[in-house]
Design an enzyme around this catalytic site. Sequence first.
Site, PDB file in Angstrom:
ATOM      1  N   SER A 405     -27.897  25.811  55.109  1.00  0.00           N
ATOM      2  CA  SER A 405     -29.062  24.753  54.897  1.00  0.00           C
ATOM      3  C   SER A 405     -29.654  25.803  53.818  1.00  0.00           C
ATOM      4  CB  SER A 405     -30.241  24.723  55.749  1.00  0.00           C
ATOM      5  OG  SER A 405     -29.703  25.839  56.896  1.00  0.00           O
ATOM      6  N   HIS A 426     -25.508  18.768  54.288  1.00  0.00           N
ATOM      7  CA  HIS A 426     -26.584  19.434  54.781  1.00  0.00           C
ATOM      8  C   HIS A 426     -26.928  18.746  56.019  1.00  0.00           C
ATOM      9  CE1 HIS A 426     -30.197  21.117  55.096  1.00  0.00           C
ATOM     10  NE2 HIS A 426     -30.082  22.057  56.446  1.00  0.00           N
ATOM     11  N   GLU A 438     -28.002  15.883  52.884  1.00  0.00           N
ATOM     12  CA  GLU A 438     -27.822  16.985  52.190  1.00  0.00           C
ATOM     13  C   GLU A 438     -26.218  16.756  51.072  1.00  0.00           C
ATOM     14  OE1 GLU A 438     -31.831  18.485  50.824  1.00  0.00           O
ATOM     15  OE2 GLU A 438     -30.611  19.696  52.097  1.00  0.00           O
ATOM     16  N   ASN A 476     -35.108  22.029  52.161  1.00  0.00           N
ATOM     17  CA  ASN A 476     -36.026  23.174  52.398  1.00  0.00           C
ATOM     18  C   ASN A 476     -36.469  24.074  51.745  1.00  0.00           C
ATOM     19  OD1 ASN A 476     -35.116  22.284  55.393  1.00  0.00           O
ATOM     20  ND2 ASN A 476     -32.812  24.232  54.929  1.00  0.00           N
TER      21      ASN A 476
END
Length: 697
Positions: A405, A426, A438, A476
């Site tokens: 991540s 991800h 992702e 993130n």
Amino acid sequence: MTDAVHYEKLGDIAVLAIDNPPVNALGQAVRQGLKEGMSQAEADGAKAVVIYGEGRSFPAGADIREFGKPPMEPHLPDVCARIEASPLLVVAAVHGTALGGGLEVALGADYRIAVPAARVGLPEVLIGVMPGAGGTQRLPRLIGAESAVDIIASGRQVGAQEALELGIFDRLEEGAPREIGLAYASELVEQGAAPRPIREMPNPVPIDFDAAYEATLKKGRGQLSPAVAIRGVQAACELPFDDGMKRERDLFWELMETDQRQALIHAFFGERAVSKLPELEGVAPREIAHVAVIGGGTMGAGIATAALLSGLDVTLLEMNAEAAEAARERITSNLSGALKRGKIDEAKLAHLTETALTLATDYDALAQVDMVIEAVFEDMSVKKQVFEKLDATCKAGAILATNTSYLDVNEIAASTSRPEDVIGLHFFSPAHVMKLLEVVVADKTAPDVVATGFALGKRLGKVSVRAGVCDGFIGNRILAVYRAAADNMILDGASPFQIDAALEDFGFAMGPFAVADLAGLDIGWAVRKRKREEGLPANARDPHFADRLCEAGHFGQKTGKGFYVYEKGSRGRKPNEEVLEHIAADREAMGITPREFSDEEIVRRYMAAMVNEAAMVVGEGIARRPLDVDMTLLYGYGFPRHQGGPLKWADLQGLSGLLDDIKHYAAEDPVFWKPAPLLEELVAEGRTFDDLNKEET
Ligand code: 3H9
């Protein structure tokens, strides 16, 4: 007659075939064609008219692309009224999905027949409006107010059998819609059946509309359309038909003017545009039938579950037999959830856990798989060791994916002799539930590997977003910044509880501190420790209040305490007052005098931080388009759909005012706030983020 509606007459029966691919949306040409078709049928002396859709469906609604533009005649309510007012018997023959205006056309008919696989619904509230062509007036007259409220306020699709039982359909029959429609119309003509206009049916019995309105508004966390639509059904109970139609029209136009409507339609088209990338045009994905997942923790088990449910064979690799067995249990428990929800049956469950899933503890078991998804501990040296082993074991052409991540996918790829086969995938936990994927494209990732990432996402039912490599990718990375903005507000005087409440009022399912408790506070703790080791920017604020919770063993929901206290047997949360002491200690150490924050300022600063970082992410090419960021936040981070995503929200607020605020915040704290160059550029040019979406797609 327009090209969008074909007319033919067979004996006593006229047939109107709607032909406007892909979903027969009721654009101007279709509306015009239906109106002219009715007149033609009457002029030709037909006794009945059959209306059906060519191709895959009865109309799936009004043409959403016409929304926001000047309305063109004939208007849909008038077309439905024209159909209903005809002295001829009108039969709607439904297949595919008769949604929104499509169902409203069918409700203008006297009789409705459908194939058993057909579905109907009034999903207008999902795109921020409500039925506007009689749906709120005719459906309750046909099936009662309670069922109509359920269907209209949820926007759900109703299967043909349920629709038959409710009285929406009169008959179900297998066959081509044209043929079943013709046969039914002939039968009705032979029987001498009379027209049956719904407008002449009595007003339905009312329900407690105020209670339904309030409950729906609360459930929608501020989304207006489902609640407002209920007022339309109320009008059906209380007013004569024509007055009810007028009330529906007024409410419809009220919603049409809202930002929420624009936001929800942006989400609808964004979801469809996000996986359409020019770079993938004509690139064929690699064949994937068998995947391996490395690591059977919550994330790995979730990924394996999603893969199994999509029909893939899965080999799950763990360190030892015990860990592998625990992984099997996690997967079985996930699949049992699918069994409970009726998604699979017992036989399928047995097949998935006993045949499609293989457990392994040796890398040799991965020699023939088509793709490997690594979901081991988030540590670069551990990941590199895994990829070195994969490089040595896997067949040529196998795709080697990491579920990291935050970590650098280029560095992971460089630990193999085949960086072109390496990609980031991800997933978000729980991976068999969360919709976002992702697809992280590293410098050397081959185009067909990217295409395979998207193909896998589609197969797993995910919304897949292309992301470039950076710390935290799209989601993130932005999260880290808006969380930091929240932490800064806490240092300056707000409380975590006030921040959560303000953002929940904005529409988030949970505020950031409640989310942190759910995810586990140890995750953020590990990231902060790593960032401190790497070195923080000079003069950056570095609060420790969350660390203090972790040091005391409080990791959030899983330990019963974090920012909130979670008592066993109670689903609610109570503020953990100890946090306030840790915060006070931070303020004292930093010499900060706390001040008051209004909820409005909290939302504004939080959103400004999110938008500014999102603009950097787009400006740097980590996300290709603003809509990629919006879909990431909507599908992975609980961003309220009716606010459209951060960059759509920014457009709707006005970029210039937002930039002014960011500059104002930067004057106070120039380390944290640095206006994104892309935002400055757009403001200078008087353009919006959405303009960039249009350029790219
Ligand atoms: C309404 O009816 C208002 C009235 O009450 C009152 C008026 C006065 N318009 O989703 P897909 C496109 S509001 C324009 O990928 P699927 C879609 O963008 C309307 N375009 O396929 C896509 O284009 P592209 C109420 C539309 O099989 C292509 O069709 N109705 C519309 O997964 C294929 O769509 C709705 O809200 C539209 N209405 O799902 C229904 N619908 O290929 C909205 C679709 O260029 N639609 N397109 O990307 C859906 O829910 C799904 O599209 C449907 C098919 C279930 C129909």
